[in-house]
Design a protein around this motif. Structure first.
Motif, PDB file in Angstrom:
ATOM      1  N   LEU A   1     -13.790 -10.324   0.241  1.00 22.41           N
ATOM      2  CA  LEU A   1     -13.616 -10.371   1.691  1.00 22.41           C
ATOM      3  C   LEU A   1     -14.581 -11.315   2.384  1.00 22.41           C
ATOM      4  O   LEU A   1     -14.195 -11.996   3.352  1.00 22.41           O
ATOM      5  CB  LEU A   1     -13.768  -8.963   2.280  1.00 22.41           C
ATOM      6  N   ASN A   2     -15.814 -11.400   1.912  1.00 17.51           N
ATOM      7  CA  ASN A   2     -16.861 -12.051   2.709  1.00 17.51           C
ATOM      8  C   ASN A   2     -17.652 -13.126   1.986  1.00 17.51           C
ATOM      9  O   ASN A   2     -18.411 -13.847   2.643  1.00 17.51           O
ATOM     10  CB  ASN A   2     -17.853 -11.001   3.240  1.00 17.51           C
TER      11      ASN A   2
ATOM     12  N   GLN B   1     -16.176  -6.484  -1.341  1.00 17.52           N
ATOM     13  CA  GLN B   1     -16.935  -7.276  -0.375  1.00 17.52           C
ATOM     14  C   GLN B   1     -17.018  -8.737  -0.791  1.00 17.52           C
ATOM     15  O   GLN B   1     -17.042  -9.642   0.057  1.00 17.52           O
ATOM     16  CB  GLN B   1     -18.343  -6.691  -0.200  1.00 17.52           C
TER      17      GLN B   1
ATOM     18  N   ARG C   1       0.851  -1.188   0.000  1.00 17.14           N
ATOM     19  CA  ARG C   1       0.000   0.000   0.000  1.00 17.14           C
ATOM     20  C   ARG C   1       0.888   1.240   0.000  1.00 17.14           C
ATOM     21  O   ARG C   1       2.086   1.170   0.313  1.00 17.14           O
ATOM     22  CB  ARG C   1      -0.932   0.034   1.225  1.00 17.14           C
TER      23      ARG C   1
ATOM     24  N   PRO D   1      -7.868 -11.264  -0.349  1.00 16.04           N
ATOM     25  CA  PRO D   1      -8.414 -10.563   0.825  1.00 16.04           C
ATOM     26  C   PRO D   1      -7.347  -9.897   1.683  1.00 16.04           C
ATOM     27  O   PRO D   1      -7.535  -8.757   2.141  1.00 16.04           O
ATOM     28  CB  PRO D   1      -9.134 -11.685   1.591  1.00 16.04           C
ATOM     29  N   GLU D   2      -6.210 -10.562   1.908  1.00 13.20           N
ATOM     30  CA  GLU D   2      -5.176  -9.964   2.759  1.00 13.20           C
ATOM     31  C   GLU D   2      -4.546  -8.738   2.097  1.00 13.20           C
ATOM     32  O   GLU D   2      -4.120  -7.800   2.768  1.00 13.20           O
ATOM     33  CB  GLU D   2      -4.104 -10.994   3.121  1.00 13.20           C
ATOM     34  N   HIS D   3      -4.509  -8.735   0.770  1.00  6.65           N
ATOM     35  CA  HIS D   3      -4.002  -7.561   0.067  1.00  6.65           C
ATOM     36  C   HIS D   3      -4.974  -6.397   0.217  1.00  6.65           C
ATOM     37  O   HIS D   3      -4.562  -5.251   0.449  1.00  6.65           O
ATOM     38  CB  HIS D   3      -3.793  -7.905  -1.416  1.00  6.65           C
ATOM     39  N   LEU D   4      -6.271  -6.689   0.126  1.00  4.14           N
ATOM     40  CA  LEU D   4      -7.280  -5.635   0.276  1.00  4.14           C
ATOM     41  C   LEU D   4      -7.312  -5.101   1.703  1.00  4.14           C
ATOM     42  O   LEU D   4      -7.560  -3.908   1.920  1.00  4.14           O
ATOM     43  CB  LEU D   4      -8.660  -6.174  -0.116  1.00  4.14           C
ATOM     44  N   ARG D   5      -7.049  -5.941   2.695  1.00  7.26           N
ATOM     45  CA  ARG D   5      -7.102  -5.508   4.089  1.00  7.26           C
ATOM     46  C   ARG D   5      -5.802  -4.868   4.545  1.00  7.26           C
ATOM     47  O   ARG D   5      -5.733  -4.344   5.645  1.00  7.26           O
ATOM     48  CB  ARG D   5      -7.427  -6.705   4.990  1.00  7.26           C
TER      49      ARG D   5
ATOM     50  N   GLU E   1      -2.922  -6.522   4.993  1.00 13.56           N
ATOM     51  CA  GLU E   1      -2.207  -7.472   5.839  1.00 13.56           C
ATOM     52  C   GLU E   1      -0.965  -7.986   5.117  1.00 13.56           C
ATOM     53  O   GLU E   1      -0.773  -7.730   3.918  1.00 13.56           O
ATOM     54  CB  GLU E   1      -3.137  -8.628   6.207  1.00 13.56           C
TER      55      GLU E   1
ATOM     56  N   LYS F   1     -10.371 -17.778   1.741  1.00 15.83           N
ATOM     57  CA  LYS F   1     -10.100 -16.523   2.449  1.00 15.83           C
ATOM     58  C   LYS F   1      -8.834 -16.607   3.299  1.00 15.83           C
ATOM     59  O   LYS F   1      -8.160 -15.599   3.513  1.00 15.83           O
ATOM     60  CB  LYS F   1     -11.288 -16.157   3.350  1.00 15.83           C
TER      61      LYS F   1
END
Length: 415
Positions: free
Chosen positions: A227-228, A224, A169, A184-188, A190, A254
């Motif tokens: 992620l979910n 979303q 980021r 997901p970890e890239h979007l969050r 992490e 995930k």
């Protein structure tokens, strides 16, 4: 970019036209006038030139790309800065990208696996060096058929490539990359590693086999989804072996620990799933028809829950025939089916009784010497019985007008 650089000179490169534009740079078709070689010239956007962070990222891309010597990674020729513009000169791949090949239509499974297996080789080579691409998508997969008899793949755009778990980021917390294929970890924000690229490759596999990415819609909806939401079943869009759904589901898990350990392992599992035979379907039960009566030695078939056509019928729709059990010897079988002949039994019994009576009359009428009795006339007198001379007592001559077989018995006179 504030202006198109087509027709201008940038160092010893003559810019011939635009190949493509991105958020941070523009890709030009150019000519190295020193060597007379066609190149792809990537130039950073002017508004980012003065940003130290983006300048650093651009330099890192050049260094990372030049450090990778792999057949499926675009070779880097040159890097520099001219008139405040940073550029990277690399091999010009004559062909198209994977996004142009899909265009909303799925690729043949064999072709998709052949292309993505080369992507997996390049990515795993990157991961073995401690690098993560972080921008795996169809637009960054270049396809050419001019360098070999088969289609050859080049993985391009290492602008987001980072070593270790940092740098995915901006310093301000902004996400860099394409959320359509991001893990997901890239979007969050992490930590990331090679399994992050493996997730993106599973999304690209889904797009190649279905003609669309796994999650669609506005950017928040897509994020979303990653992620979910569970990925949709690939077999809902195309007719493929059901095992491929399990491969996509694991590849897009995930949790990084539940995914395939490498990109090669992901593509190998996909190849096996796509070449596996379909699930066996029970064949329809054949309708049994009999063209002749079964032989006596043939064993009777086991009873079936579904009525079968009669063995005694040639017609396929004939009603089944019930066979009556054999009647024991010496017995008389009069069932309900013979209810119309119920009068026959009493008649036979009556005839037998009459025959017995007639036989008894003939037996009693025979004399002792065994001579057959004389047939009396129908109008003759009755037979006298007694010790007299043959004359009836009292002088009377009674006569009987009754016909045989009636018998008249006269008691003897008292002495």
């Amino acid at each position: 970019m504030s202006e198109d650089l087509t027709g201008r000179r940038l160092g010893h490169y003559r810019i011939d036209g635009v190949l493509g534009k991105g958020g941070m740079s523009v890709m030009y078709r150019a000519t190295d006038i020193r060597l007379g070689r066609k190149v792809a010239l990537k130039v950073i956007a002017e508004h980012l030139t003065e940003d130290p962070e983006f300048r650093e990222r651009f330099v890192d891309e050049a260094r990372n790309t030049s450090a990778i010597d792999h057949a499926n990674v675009v070779p880097l020729y040159d890097f520099g800065e001219v008139d405040g513009l940073l550029y990277i000169a690399m091999r010009l791949v004559e062909g198209s990208d994977l996004a142009s090949l899909i265009k909303g239509e799925p690729l043949a499974p064999q072709r998709a696996i052949s292309l993505l297996s080369q992507v997996a080789e390049a990515l795993d080579n990157l991961h073995e060096r401690g690098l993560v691409h972080l921008d795996v998508k169809p637009a960054n997969v270049l396809v050419t058929s001019r360098e070999s008899a088969t289609e050859h793949i080049y993985v391009a755009d290492f602008g987001l490539t980072r070593r270790g778990a940092t740098g995915h980021r901006t310093r301000g917390g902004d996400f860099l990359g394409s959320p359509t294929y991001a893990a997901p970890e890239h979007l969050r924000g992490e930590p990331v590693d090679g399994r992050t690229d493996a997730y993106s490759l599973a999304c690209v596999l889904f797009a190649c086999l279905s003609g669309r990415p796994p999650f669609q819609g506005q950017v928040p909806e897509v994020i979303q989804g990653h992620l979910n939401r569970e990925p949709p079943a690939l077999t809902e869009f195309v007719s493929l072996p059901p095992a491929i759904d399990d491969v996509i589901r694991r590849g897009m898990s995930k949790q990084p620990g539940q995914r395939y350990a490498s990109c090669r392992e992901l593509i190998a599992a996909a190849r096996q799933a796509l070449t596996a035979p379909p699930r066996p379907v029970a064949p329809p039960r054949p309708q049994q028809t009999f063209q002749q009566f079964p032989s006596p030695q043939q064993q009777a078939p086991a009873p079936r829950p579904v009525p079968q056509p009669s063995h005694a019928s040639h017609a396929s729709h004939a009603e089944p025939v019930r066979l009556r059990p054999p009647v024991p010897a010496g017995s008389t079988a009069f069932g309900k089916e013979r209810s119309g002949n119920r009068w026959l039994a009493p008649v036979l019994v009556g005839l037998v009784a009459v025959g017995l009576i007639i036989g008894a009359i003939f037996f009693l009428s025979n004399p002792d010497d065994g001579q057959p009795p004389q047939q009396p006339e129908s109008t003759g007198p009755s037979i006298p019985v007694g010790p007299g001379s043959g004359e009836p007592s009292g002088g009377s001559k009674p006569t009987s007008k009754k016909q045989l077989p009636s018998i008249s018995v006269v008691a003897p006179p008292s002495s």
